[in-house]
Design an enzyme around this catalytic site. Structure first.
Site, PDB file in Angstrom:
ATOM      1  N   GLU A 268       0.128  -1.322  16.056  1.00 16.30           N
ATOM      2  CA  GLU A 268       0.782  -0.123  16.603  1.00 16.30           C
ATOM      3  C   GLU A 268       0.423   0.050  18.088  1.00 16.30           C
ATOM      4  O   GLU A 268       1.269   0.362  18.909  1.00 16.30           O
ATOM      5  CB  GLU A 268       0.319   1.095  15.788  1.00 16.30           C
ATOM      6  CG  GLU A 268       0.931   2.397  16.198  1.00 16.30           C
ATOM      7  CD  GLU A 268       2.311   2.662  15.605  1.00 16.30           C
ATOM      8  OE1 GLU A 268       2.551   2.275  14.457  1.00 16.30           O
ATOM      9  OE2 GLU A 268       3.144   3.249  16.322  1.00 16.30           O
TER      10      GLU A 268
ATOM     11  N   SER B 196       4.479   8.907   8.977  1.00 12.79           N
ATOM     12  CA  SER B 196       3.892   7.572   9.158  1.00 12.79           C
ATOM     13  C   SER B 196       4.667   6.443   8.497  1.00 12.79           C
ATOM     14  O   SER B 196       4.082   5.593   7.825  1.00 12.79           O
ATOM     15  CB  SER B 196       2.452   7.531   8.656  1.00 12.79           C
ATOM     16  OG  SER B 196       1.671   8.337   9.442  1.00 12.79           O
TER      17      SER B 196
ATOM     18  N   SER C 283       9.816  10.785  10.909  1.00 12.64           N
ATOM     19  CA  SER C 283       9.601  12.066  10.244  1.00 12.64           C
ATOM     20  C   SER C 283       8.191  12.600  10.445  1.00 12.64           C
ATOM     21  O   SER C 283       7.863  13.675   9.950  1.00 12.64           O
ATOM     22  CB  SER C 283       9.841  11.903   8.747  1.00 12.64           C
ATOM     23  OG  SER C 283       8.894  10.978   8.226  1.00 12.64           O
ATOM     24  N   GLY C 284       7.335  11.845  11.116  1.00  6.04           N
ATOM     25  CA  GLY C 284       5.940  12.272  11.246  1.00  6.04           C
ATOM     26  C   GLY C 284       5.144  12.030   9.974  1.00  6.04           C
ATOM     27  O   GLY C 284       4.036  12.520   9.816  1.00  6.04           O
TER      28      GLY C 284
ATOM     29  N   ASP D 268      -3.453   7.282  10.411  1.00  7.76           N
ATOM     30  CA  ASP D 268      -2.264   6.959   9.622  1.00  7.76           C
ATOM     31  C   ASP D 268      -2.452   5.661   8.850  1.00  7.76           C
ATOM     32  O   ASP D 268      -2.141   5.568   7.656  1.00  7.76           O
ATOM     33  CB  ASP D 268      -1.033   6.811  10.526  1.00  7.76           C
ATOM     34  CG  ASP D 268      -0.763   8.063  11.327  1.00  7.76           C
ATOM     35  OD1 ASP D 268      -1.401   9.096  11.055  1.00  7.76           O
ATOM     36  OD2 ASP D 268       0.088   8.003  12.233  1.00  7.76           O
TER      37      ASP D 268
HETATM   38  C1  GLA Z   1       0.144  10.094  15.049  1.00 12.95           C
HETATM   39  C2  GLA Z   1      -0.915   9.010  15.289  1.00 12.95           C
HETATM   40  C3  GLA Z   1      -2.250   9.391  14.622  1.00 12.95           C
HETATM   41  C4  GLA Z   1      -2.672  10.801  15.008  1.00 12.95           C
HETATM   42  C5  GLA Z   1      -1.527  11.787  14.823  1.00 12.95           C
HETATM   43  C6  GLA Z   1      -1.862  13.161  15.329  1.00 12.95           C
HETATM   44  O1  GLA Z   1       0.486  10.172  13.705  1.00 12.95           O
HETATM   45  O2  GLA Z   1      -0.489   7.776  14.780  1.00 12.95           O
HETATM   46  O3  GLA Z   1      -3.228   8.442  14.985  1.00 12.95           O
HETATM   47  O4  GLA Z   1      -3.172  10.834  16.309  1.00 12.95           O
HETATM   48  O5  GLA Z   1      -0.343  11.352  15.482  1.00 12.95           O
HETATM   49  O6  GLA Z   1      -2.896  13.729  14.592  1.00 12.95           O
END
Ligand code: GLA
Length: 374
Positions: free
Chosen positions: A148, A114, A111-112, A160
Site C-alpha cells: 500500500e 479497507s 467505502s473506508g 487495516d
Molecule cells: C486508513 C489507513 C489506516 C489508518 C486509517 C485512519 O484506513 O489505511 O492506516 O490510518 O486510514 O485511522
C-alpha cells in the site's frame, strides 16, 4: 471465466470497521478495529507459467501480470494492488509461482472499509498457499502494508492490513500499533447493534489529504520528541501537550490535540466494551467524530451529514466516521429493536442534506485470513 470449482484453493481476507482510534495508528497509538464478513476472496490455482492471470467476479476486465515485470503495473486501474502485493512478497524473500486468480470482492470500493487491505492481504495469502507455504498472518499484514505504501502510494499505518489478516470472529482488536501487541475483546453490545452506513461519496486516499495529515503529525513528532521525551506521538500525555503546545504551528496543534484525546478515547472505549457500557461507548464515538471534523479535518460534508442524521435519532447511542475519512462509512451504535426505523430515518435525512443515497450494510464481525481447499 472459469468456475469457482475449477480452482485449487479459496483464500480470503476481511474488510474492517474501526470502532474508534482514527488517524492514530501511524502515530503509534492503540486502535480498536474489527474484521468484517465483507471480504476479498481469491480463488487460485497454479498454472505452470511465469504469469499471474487475474479475473474478477464483478468486472469484465482480465489482466496478466508477468512475474519478472511486477514493478511496471503501478498505474493499472485494476490489478495494481495484486501486482504490488506479489512484488513485496517476493522482495521479502518468498517464492512466487505463476497462477490464475479469480478475485471476488464484497467490500465496497472506496467505502473506508479497507477493500484495498482485503485485496492485498488475501492476494499475498493466496500466493503463499498456492506455492505450498503457510503464511504467518502478522508477516502478511506487514508486507501488505508495504504494498500500500510503496506501490499504491498511500503512506498508511498498519491497522487495516493487521485487522484484515488477524481478525477474529465476534471480537474487536485492541491493537497497539507501536508494538503490534493485540488484545482480542469480545464485541458484546447487549440490546444494541453496530450499524455501518456508506455515505456513497467515494473517497480515494491516494489523492486525498491523507498523506498531508501524516506529514503534519511527523512534523509534530520532530518538534516534540526531545522536549517531551517520546518515541512516538501517541506517547504524548495531555499534560505534556499543554506544556509544549506553543512549540507547534497553529494547525498542527489541532492535529496533535486530536491524537492525544483520541488515544484516551480508545482506552475508555475498550473499557466500555468490556463492561458492556454502550452509552459510554456511544458518547466516545460522538466525540471522536467531532474531533475528526473540527481538529483533524478529515470528515467532509457528507460524512458530517450522515453522522449528524444518525446522532439525531433517539435509538442511536453514538455515531462516527470510520476509516481514513473524506468519504466512506460511519459506524453507529443503535438499539436493535429500532434498526429498521433508524435506517430509514437516516437515509431520508441524509438524502435531504446532500442529495446522495446512503447504503445501510448488514455484516458480521468475522475472521481475518481463511484458507480452504476446493
Ligand atoms: C486508513 C489507513 C489506516 C489508518 C486509517 C485512519 O484506513 O489505511 O492506516 O490510518 O486510514 O485511522
Amino acid at each position: 471465466m472459469a468456475n469457482k470449482e475449477d480452482y485449487e484453493l479459496k483464500v480470503s481476507a476481511a474488510g474492517r470497521v474501526n470502532l474508534i482510534g482514527e488517524h492514530i495508528d501511524y502515530c503509534g497509538g492503540k486502535v480498536f478495529p474489527a474484521a468484517l464478513g465483507m471480504r476479498n476472496t481469491v480463488y487460485v490455482r497454479a498454472n505452470g507459467t511465469n504469469k499471474i492471470n487475474l479475473s474478477w467476479t464483478t468486472l469484465s476486465d482480465k489482466v496478466t501480470l508477468e512475474l519478472d515485470k511486477l514493478e511496471e503495473y503501478c498505474s493499472l486501474k485494476y490489478g495494481n494492488y495484486q501486482a504490488g502485493s506479489a512484488l513485496m512478497w517476493r522482495k521479502a524473500g518468498h517464492k512466487l509461482v505463476g497462477c490464475d486468480m479469480l478475485q471476488d470482492c464484497t467490500v465496497p470500493f472506496g467505502s473506508g472499509l479497507s477493500s484495498s487491505a482485503a485485496i492485498e492481504v488475501s492476494t499475498i495469502a493466496a500466493l503463499a498457499a498456492v506455492a505450498g507455504e503457510k503464511a504467518e498472518p502478522v508477516e502478511v499484514a506487514k508486507i501488505a502494508q508495504r504494498a500500500e505504501r510503496e506501490y499504491a502510494g498511500v503512506n498508511c499505518g498498519i491497522m487495516d492490513q493487521y485487522a484484515s489478516a488477524c481478525g477474529k470472529a465476534g471480537h474487536a482488536m485492541l491493537l497497539d500499533c507501536n508494538t503490534l501487541e493485540c488484545e482480542y475483546v469480545p464485541v458484546k453490545t447487549g440490546d444494541c447493534s453496530l450499524v455501518i452506513i456508506n455515505c456513497n461519496k467515494p473517497h480515494s486516499l491516494v489523492d486525498s489529504r491523507y498523506n498531508e495529515r501524516r506529514r503534519e503529525t511527523d512534523e509534530a513528532f520532530q518538534l516534540l520528541k526531545a522536549p517531551a521525551k517520546i518515541n512516538c506521538l501517541a506517547e504524548l500525555t495531555a499534560e505534556s501537550f499543554d506544556e509544549l503546545k506553543s512549540l507547534l504551528p497553529a494547525k498542527i496543534r489541532l492535529r496533535v490535540k486530536h491524537v492525544v484525546e483520541e488515544c484516551e478515547r480508545v482506552r475508555l472505549a475498550a473499557e466500555a466494551m468490556k463492561t458492556g457500557d454502550m452509552r459510554a461507548l456511544g458518547v466516545l464515538l460522538n466525540s471522536s467524530h467531532a474531533s475528526l471534523r473540527d481538529l483533524y479535518e478529515v470528515t467532509g460534508k457528507e460524512l458530517d451529514a450522515l453522522a449528524d442524521a444518525a446522532q439525531s435519532h433517539s435509538a442511536c447511542l453514538g455515531s462516527r466516521m470510520t476509516g481514513g475519512g473524506f468519504g466512506g462509512c460511519t459506524v453507529s451504535i443503535v438499539k436493535t429493536n429500532a434498526l429498521d426505523e433508524f435506517g430509514e430515518y437516516v437515509k431520508e435525512k441524509y438524502k435531504k442534506a446532500t442529495g446522495y443515497d446512503a447504503s445501510v450494510y448488514q455484516t458480521e464481525i468475522s475472521d481475518g485470513i481463511t484458507v480452504e481447499k476446493i
